[in-house]
Write a protein that holds these residues in place. Structure first.
Motif, PDB file in Angstrom:
ATOM      1  N   GLU A   1     -28.834 -39.635 -11.500  1.00 14.96           N
ATOM      2  CA  GLU A   1     -29.506 -40.679 -12.272  1.00 14.96           C
ATOM      3  C   GLU A   1     -28.898 -42.067 -12.062  1.00 14.96           C
ATOM      4  OE1 GLU A   1     -29.563 -39.454 -16.334  1.00 14.96           O
ATOM      5  OE2 GLU A   1     -30.922 -37.759 -15.978  1.00 14.96           O
TER       6      GLU A   1
ATOM      7  N   TYR B   1     -21.479 -48.839 -29.190  1.00 19.12           N
ATOM      8  CA  TYR B   1     -22.774 -49.171 -28.595  1.00 19.12           C
ATOM      9  C   TYR B   1     -23.843 -48.362 -29.326  1.00 19.12           C
ATOM     10  CZ  TYR B   1     -20.556 -51.333 -24.471  1.00 19.12           C
ATOM     11  OH  TYR B   1     -19.837 -52.143 -23.629  1.00 19.12           O
TER      12      TYR B   1
ATOM     13  N   LYS C   1     -23.809 -42.275 -20.108  1.00 18.74           N
ATOM     14  CA  LYS C   1     -24.516 -42.758 -18.913  1.00 18.74           C
ATOM     15  C   LYS C   1     -25.092 -44.146 -19.145  1.00 18.74           C
ATOM     16  CE  LYS C   1     -27.092 -39.082 -18.674  1.00 18.74           C
ATOM     17  NZ  LYS C   1     -28.101 -38.071 -18.302  1.00 18.74           N
ATOM     18  N   ALA C   2     -25.624 -44.368 -20.336  1.00 13.12           N
ATOM     19  CA  ALA C   2     -26.235 -45.665 -20.623  1.00 13.12           C
ATOM     20  C   ALA C   2     -25.186 -46.774 -20.696  1.00 13.12           C
ATOM     21  CB  ALA C   2     -27.025 -45.591 -21.927  1.00 13.12           C
TER      22      ALA C   2
ATOM     23  N   ASN D   1     -27.770 -46.697 -29.533  1.00 13.43           N
ATOM     24  CA  ASN D   1     -28.732 -46.029 -28.661  1.00 13.43           C
ATOM     25  C   ASN D   1     -30.073 -46.746 -28.623  1.00 13.43           C
ATOM     26  OD1 ASN D   1     -29.651 -43.917 -27.035  1.00 13.43           O
ATOM     27  ND2 ASN D   1     -28.683 -42.371 -28.314  1.00 13.43           N
ATOM     28  N   PRO D   2     -30.665 -46.962 -27.433  1.00 14.75           N
ATOM     29  CA  PRO D   2     -30.124 -46.718 -26.089  1.00 14.75           C
ATOM     30  C   PRO D   2     -29.159 -47.834 -25.683  1.00 14.75           C
ATOM     31  CG  PRO D   2     -32.368 -47.558 -25.940  1.00 14.75           C
ATOM     32  CD  PRO D   2     -32.077 -47.397 -27.403  1.00 14.75           C
TER      33      PRO D   2
ATOM     34  N   LEU E   1     -26.166 -38.727 -22.786  1.00 12.83           N
ATOM     35  CA  LEU E   1     -27.140 -39.825 -22.869  1.00 12.83           C
ATOM     36  C   LEU E   1     -26.445 -41.163 -23.113  1.00 12.83           C
ATOM     37  CD1 LEU E   1     -30.222 -40.481 -22.949  1.00 12.83           C
ATOM     38  CD2 LEU E   1     -30.085 -40.196 -25.435  1.00 12.83           C
TER      39      LEU E   1
ATOM     40  N   LYS F   1     -24.148 -47.482 -17.111  1.00 13.48           N
ATOM     41  CA  LYS F   1     -25.223 -48.219 -16.450  1.00 13.48           C
ATOM     42  C   LYS F   1     -25.210 -49.686 -16.865  1.00 13.48           C
ATOM     43  CE  LYS F   1     -30.271 -48.539 -16.216  1.00 13.48           C
ATOM     44  NZ  LYS F   1     -31.540 -48.048 -16.796  1.00 13.48           N
ATOM     45  N   HIS F   2     -25.067 -49.928 -18.168  1.00 15.80           N
ATOM     46  CA  HIS F   2     -25.056 -51.305 -18.673  1.00 15.80           C
ATOM     47  C   HIS F   2     -23.911 -52.097 -18.067  1.00 15.80           C
ATOM     48  CE1 HIS F   2     -25.242 -54.715 -21.405  1.00 15.80           C
ATOM     49  NE2 HIS F   2     -23.964 -54.513 -21.677  1.00 15.80           N
TER      50      HIS F   2
ATOM     51  N   ASP G   1     -28.002 -49.149 -23.006  1.00 15.97           N
ATOM     52  CA  ASP G   1     -28.291 -50.139 -21.965  1.00 15.97           C
ATOM     53  C   ASP G   1     -29.400 -51.102 -22.382  1.00 15.97           C
ATOM     54  OD1 ASP G   1     -29.995 -47.925 -21.935  1.00 15.97           O
ATOM     55  OD2 ASP G   1     -30.484 -48.142 -19.819  1.00 15.97           O
TER      56      ASP G   1
END
Length: 326
Positions: A46, A122, A17-18, A124-125, A14, A21-22, A127
């Motif tokens: 995803e 970072y 991936k975030a 959560n979440p 989780l 993506k960011h 991104d």
């Protein structure tokens, strides 16, 4: 080398991936390393609309100038991943851990040239959450840390410098609150506790909603890691014994007045306890903690504000009640 141009993330869970993506959303071509075939395929599906290359090949990290690991919160696993990354990365490549609760210094031995290693947490979440904690070790090159911080800020994040202590600042603030909510299951349901937390304590998301969003295994592991801090940082038995993937949170429209008062006092005490501890130990400055509470945790009033608003006698009573509940 002035900026960062080719980031890589290790771990396609989780969080990983975030993060990928960011970074891709801010114009970077990102390499995402994942050895599990199932998670690798899920990540490809995803992230197919983003500029992210998903691979299992660690040697591909050789071309990258920033590598961050985001695997599960297990020290031995993180050490293994960092050791592999360090063995293929160029000597000048920045290597970071996204650990949320372990100490960065405990991973230094796995890094060739530890001056290029630091914590970049970072939240959560990843991104969406605006806060990223920056943690140096005694070996971290100051200019490298500043360059990393500037790059992260350029992607729209607010950076906070933190001391290298278990759970840093954000989780040190939030986890006692979350665990106290779980202990309140002795007197109320998850739905009732979330209702009171949002309506009376003043948080955007109820603690059980937060646990379901982040993942119970992640919350459990971080809470166990926090226990080394001792008094006030015990993990909830209800949380650690929870075997389901998510809490069942029923819809609630009203809670008994006496129960509401008890929950409010206990959660407020937990919030104030950790905030006071962070400030007293100078783990970050007052304004950064205020920003973390409001921007990342969704508190209507931050723990520093409550410490300024309430009388010292009230603060002592709330904190004493919180500690007694453990």
């Amino acid at each position: 080398m002035n900026g960062i141009e080719s980031p890589a993330v290790i771990g396609a869970g989780l969080m990983g991936k975030a993060i990928a993506k960011h970074q891709a959303e801010h114009g970077y071509q990102v390499l995402l390393i994942e050895i599990d075939p199932g998670q690798r395929e899920t990540a490809r599906r995803e992230l197919k609309e983003f500029n992210v290359t998903v691979s299992s090949a660690y040697p591909e990290l050789e071309t990258r100038d920033f590598i961050i690991e985001a695997v599960f919160e297990d020290l031995n696993l993180k050490k293994e991943v960092l050791r592999k990354a360090s063995s293929v990365a160029r000597n000048e490549t920045i290597i970071a851990t996204n650990t949320s609760s372990l100490q960065v210094k405990d991973m230094i031995d796995e890094i060739a040239n530890p001056s290029r290693f630091l914590g970049v947490h970072y939240n959560n979440p990843a991104d969406f959450n605006p806060i990223v904690e920056i943690i140096e070790t005694k070996y971290t090159d100051k200019a490298l840390a500043s360059r990393t911080e500037k790059w992260i800020a350029s992607t729209g994040k607010h950076t906070v410098r933190c001391a290298d202590t278990p759970c840093f600042v954000l989780n040190r603030q939030s986890l006692p609150f979350i665990n106290e909510a779980a202990r309140c299951l002795d007197i109320a349901t998850a739905g009732q506790i979330d209702f009171v937390a949002k309506k009376k304590v003043g948080v955007a998301l109820g603690p059980f909603e937060v646990m379901n969003m982040v993942g119970l295994n992640v919350i459990k592991a971080a809470s166990r890691n926090l226990e080394v801090l001792g008094r006030g940082y015990a993990s909830s038995r209800h949380l650690q014994e929870m075997n389901d993937d998510n809490w069942e949170i029923e819809e609630v429209k009203q809670v008994d007045k006496e129960i509401t008062m008890l929950i409010t006092r206990r959660l407020r005490g937990a919030m104030i306890f950790s905030g006071k501890d962070i400030i007293d130990r100078k783990l970050c400055n007052r304004n950064d903690l205020d920003m973390i509470c409001k921007s990342a945790l969704g508190y209507e009033k931050s723990s520093p504000e409550w410490l300024e608003i309430l009388e010292p006698s009230v603060i002592k009573k709330l904190v004493d009640q919180f500690i007694t509940s453990q």
